[in-house]
Design a protein around this motif. Structure first.
Motif, short mmCIF file in Angstrom:
data_model
loop_
_atom_site.label_atom_id
_atom_site.label_comp_id
_atom_site.label_asym_id
_atom_site.label_seq_id
_atom_site.Cartn_x
_atom_site.Cartn_y
_atom_site.Cartn_z
N ALA A 147 71.36 -27.61 -4.87
CA ALA A 147 70.45 -27.89 -6.09
C ALA A 147 70.97 -26.83 -7.80
N LEU A 148 71.25 -25.68 -7.17
CA LEU A 148 72.02 -24.86 -8.34
C LEU A 148 73.53 -25.01 -8.77
N PHE A 149 73.91 -26.27 -7.92
CA PHE A 149 74.69 -26.74 -8.96
C PHE A 149 75.07 -27.92 -10.01
N PRO A 172 72.52 -27.53 -12.76
CA PRO A 172 72.30 -26.96 -14.42
C PRO A 172 74.22 -27.41 -14.22
N LEU A 173 75.47 -26.78 -13.57
CA LEU A 173 76.96 -27.04 -13.93
C LEU A 173 77.22 -28.46 -13.72
N PHE A 223 75.87 -29.88 -17.10
CA PHE A 223 77.06 -29.34 -18.47
C PHE A 223 77.89 -30.01 -18.02
N LEU A 282 78.19 -32.57 -20.09
CA LEU A 282 77.43 -33.04 -21.67
C LEU A 282 78.73 -32.46 -22.31
N SER A 283 79.81 -31.95 -21.48
CA SER A 283 81.19 -30.72 -22.29
C SER A 283 82.59 -32.29 -22.16
N PHE A 308 80.86 -35.47 -23.31
CA PHE A 308 80.46 -35.65 -24.48
C PHE A 308 80.62 -35.01 -25.84
N LEU A 309 81.21 -34.27 -25.49
CA LEU A 309 81.43 -32.85 -26.92
C LEU A 309 83.12 -32.87 -27.44
N LEU A 310 83.76 -33.08 -25.97
CA LEU A 310 85.09 -32.65 -25.65
C LEU A 310 85.42 -34.69 -26.39
N LYS A 311 84.44 -36.01 -25.78
CA LYS A 311 85.46 -37.17 -26.84
C LYS A 311 84.46 -37.10 -28.12
N GLY A 312 83.68 -36.02 -28.24
CA GLY A 312 82.68 -36.37 -29.91
C GLY A 312 83.64 -35.39 -31.22
N LEU A 313 84.92 -34.69 -30.15
CA LEU A 313 86.01 -34.06 -31.14
C LEU A 313 86.06 -34.48 -32.12
#
Lengths: 653, 178
Positions: free
Chosen positions: B5-7, B9-10, B13, B16-17, B19-24
């Protein structure tokens, strides 16, 4: 020469930050106490050089050194000196330098006020902060150097500061906001240091609490100033637009708020430890993500700064290292999620959990709304935009839920509360809230109608204030002198919650009873709005230092008594040719009269926007109370008792 | 179980990254050019000035026009409006597409800020906007005399955008017509 000095100082600061990120950390593993102590002096050295760099840029602005590209783009000889200073952070490069300066400042503050903490912990905290500094200094030097020269073609005159930013609100809004964003680096560093060392007990929570509160207070003030500025400067009376950049500041605020609440449970009861750590990581991660979203040009926004893919790639790498790295550390070292202390259904723990679920849900829905256009675009679902209806649809019910839960939470105790006790306390405030919600909107409406929005708003505010008052009465009776006996953190909490109630009141009533009319008025014309009579006497030309303006005079009367003379302006800025509307406001606690001057029409007439906004001022008044409450709580005596906190260290997990 | 479960959030993220990379690589103000080169979608919608009068794509024909998507709720439209007034004063034909708006407010807006539009199409439901692939207001389309969309601008048209990207194309299209 001064610019080169600034540039050079920044490079030295980078070197200092690099040492600060490595030396104390290595020392903490090897047990070299002299290496660990070096963190403190390195942080001061770093602050010194970043401050020199920042000072050099400010001097370049004051001297109108247009050979600097950044200065020539954002200043002008006719710009008043105080705006030349604030122009330093008017755009990307200078904002980042301010970021770096504030980060160095927070780091020194931690170095100075953490003498009571174990040396190993301090060393690691300073190292983590140093590593973040390295990232920002590299970002500045590699992609966004404010000291870049325009040689040999030096412009004679600068392009001037965007007139929207020529305002007192914009002098202090960005620094406050950055104090908040960057301030969350401190709890983040606390969390990382705790994960590295494996120590996250109540002592850790107590040490980090004042820092969390302070960062959050600055962020609260920053957001409030931004909203206030938008209200009076943009000239059309709105105060929140769900713009991606606004969302970027609201997300860390919501998580920060959740963090404040969960860390209190961690300190008092040792529960929610992994959750608290995660929130501390999230709060700073969202601050960084917000910076990334704004600076990379990945989303369209009215705050449109120039976008630059190179910066975007750097920021994303930085995000990946900081957020990805810390979440990886969390995954590997985070405390197992098990209950260490039992609590029952009606306990304060459960109420704080509800608070956290609501706040984090709000943040998540804002994150989704902000990023959805991007995700849809990447997935080839087409370009879409998400507007205010989406955000209001989620945010309003979540806020209502939060307020109702807060009222109940006031009566709960740690561990468990007798449900009959809670049930016995609720009826009186509930009755008060229902009665106020029934009566007040009728009294406030000018036309004998009943507004559901106003009713709900009054209910929420009355419910909060009544429950807080009931709790105060339980604590100190009716003897107000005994207020001084209450702890700062209790008073701060109640003040902040009262501020929330006032803010809700402002938001709800100003939306319910706002009256706006946009009129064509010739000199001598009258208009009636919400019982106020507006008389337009005409428009005169006036001159400012770097603009010329048309100034209208509007006399507002009520029952033939003078209320205010208002002078809205339409300004034409000479350097850039932009036209700005300067609204005139007659403020009071129960209503704002808001007048802005539109376009000139035929025959000497003008378009005017006349607005009466009941209770709109309560929005910012409430927010300021929230901030003061947070500050009060941060000064609680128990954070300053060093000996005692050290004694408590033994309560290790 | 707990450790896995601790993994979470990673993982979140990491996704999400991506998508952010593609979005750039994507400029959000860049046109998704599906409609550029295509005829303006057909529609039958009322006119803002007179809701008895119905407009259709044929009303765009036989001259080069800018179709400007706007609304009173749109903040950036306020910034854009003076530029449209200026273009109209220079004799450029601008047609308004009043997008998901309220008629009274829109009429009030035009009274207050000046009316740069030859006429306004009322798209209260956003149906034409949907066919056009409108992402939000403001948006501006350059439509030639044959009713073909030749250019799309997402976001504010200001002096720079006009000078750099639109003016010469506009002149060229006007030239083609003659």
């Amino acid at each position: 020469m001064i610019a080169e000095l600034g540039h050079f100082a920044l490079i030295i600061a980078l070197g200092m930050a690099l040492l600060q990120s490595l030396v104390p950390m290595i020392g903490s593993f090897k047990g070299y106490s002299s290496w660990m102590r070096l963190g403190r002096s390195l942080s001061m050295g770093q602050l010194f050089f970043v401050a020199i760099s920042f000072g050099c840029l400010a001097i370049a602005f004051l001297n109108d050194d247009f050979s600097l590209k950044y200065v020539s783009q954002h200043s002008n000889t006719a710009l008043p000196d105080h705006y030349k200073i604030s122009a330093v952070w008017a755009a990307h490069e200078g904002s980042l330098l301010l970021w770096a300066l504030i980060l160095a400042g927070w780091t020194v503050a931690v170095a100075l006020f953490s003498r009571s903490l174990p040396l190993v912990l301090t060393a690691r905290i300073l190292s983590v902060l140093g590593a973040i500094s390295v990232g920002f200094a590299l970002f500045l030097l590699l992609t966004s150097n404010p000291f870049e020269r325009l040689l040999p073609m030096v412009p004679m005159e600068g392009a001037d500061l965007n007139p929207l930013l020529q305002d007192i609100g914009l002098i202090i809004h960005p620094p406050m906001l950055y104090m908040g964003y960057v301030g969350f680096a401190v709890p983040f560093a606390f969390a990382i240091a705790a994960l590295i060392g494996g120590q996250f007990d109540s002592a850790w929570a107590r040490w980090s609490r004042p820092w969390i509160n302070l960062a959050w207070v600055f962020l609260t003030i920053g957001i409030t100033l931004g909203s206030w500025w938008a209200y009076y400067e943009l000239g059309w009376g709105g105060w929140w637009f769900w713009d991606p950049v606004e969302n970027a500041s609201l997300m860390p605020w919501l998580v920060g708020t959740a963090l404040i609440h969960s860390v209190s449970a961690t300190e008092k009861r040792g529960v929610f430890r992994s959750w608290t750590l995660l929130l501390a990581i999230f709060a700073f991660s969202l601050s960084l993500l917000g910076t990334f979203l704004v600076r990379s040009g990945i989303l369209t926004s009215v705050h449109a700064f120039a976008s630059d893919p190179e910066r975007g790639v750097f920021m994303l790498m930085f995000l990946a290292i900081v957020i990805g790295g810390s979440l990886m550390l969390f995954a590997l070292r985070g405390p197992a999620m098990r209950k260490v202390a039992a609590y029952s259904g009606w306990s304060r723990e459960v109420m704080l959990l509800i608070n956290n679920v609501i706040l984090v849900s709000s943040m998540t829905m804002i994150l989704i709304g902000t990023l959805y256009p991007l995700v849809a675009d990447v997935l080839e679902l087409g370009k879409i935009s998400v507007g205010p209806p989406y955000f209001n649809f989620f945010f309003v019910p979540l806020t209502v839920g939060l307020v109702i839960a807060l009222g109940i939470a006031v009566f709960t105790q740690w561990k468990s509360t007798d449900s009959s006790l809670i049930l016995s306390k609720i009826p009186v405030p509930l009755l008060l809230a229902i009665v106020s919600a029934g009566i007040l909107p009728v009294y406030l409406a000018t036309d004998f109608s009943y507004s559901i929005t106003a009713g709900l708003t009054v209910f929420m505010t009355a419910w909060l204030i009544a429950t807080i008052a009931a709790d105060l009465r339980d604590k100190i009776g009716i003897d107000l002198k005994r207020v001084a006996k209450l702890s700062h953190s209790y008073l701060g909490m109640q003040l902040a919650h009262t501020g929330l109630a006032i803010c809700v009141l402002g938001v709800g009533l100003s939306s319910a009873y706002d009256q706006t009319r946009e009129l064509r008025m010739a000199p001598g014309d009258n208009a009636m709005i919400a019982g106020y009579e507006f008389n337009f006497s005409g428009v005169n030309p006036v001159d400012g230092p770097n603009f010329t303006a048309f100034q209208a005079q509007i006399t507002v009367t009520k029952n033939n008594q003078l209320v205010a003379n208002l002078f809205p302006e339409k300004r034409h800025y000479n350097a850039g040719g932009q036209v700005m509307t300067e609204a005139a406001i007659d403020p009071s606690l129960t209503r704002d009269i808001y007048v802005s001057l539109g376009e000139p029409l035929a025959n000497g007439a003008w378009a005017l926007s006349l607005q009466v906004k009941p209770f709109v001022r309560c929005i910012w008044l409430g927010a300021v109370m929230v901030a003061i409450g947070g500050l009060l709580a941060a000064t609680d005596r128990r954070y300053r008792r060093r000996k005692k906190s050290q004694a408590n260290n033994k309560v290790a997990p | 179980m707990n450790r896995i479960a601790l993994f979470v959030p990673l993982m979140v993220f990491a996704i999400l990254s991506l998508f952010l990379l593609k979005g750039l690589d994507r400029d959000p103000t860049e046109l998704p050019s599906a409609l550029v080169g295509e005829p303006f979608p057909s529609f039958i919608l009322p006119s803002l000035a007179n809701d008895q009068e119905l407009l259709s794509e044929r009303d765009l024909d036989s001259q080069v026009v800018l179709v400007n998507v706007w609304a009173t709720w749109c903040f950036a439209c306020r910034i854009e409006h003076p530029m449209l007034n200026q273009l109209a004063a220079e004799g450029i034909a601008i047609i308004g597409l009043n997008y998901k708006d309220q008629d009274q407010q829109a009429i009030q807006w035009l009274k207050q800020k000046g009316n740069p539009y030859l006429f306004n199409i009322v798209d209260a439901q956003g149906s034409l906007g949907f066919d056009l692939g409108v992402t939000g207001a403001p948006e501006t389309y350059l439509v030639d005399a044959q009713g073909i969309i030749r250019y799309r601008r997402v976001g504010v048209v200001d002096q720079r955008v006009w000078d750099d990207e639109m003016s010469s194309l506009y002149q060229q299209l006007v030239g083609e017509m003659e």
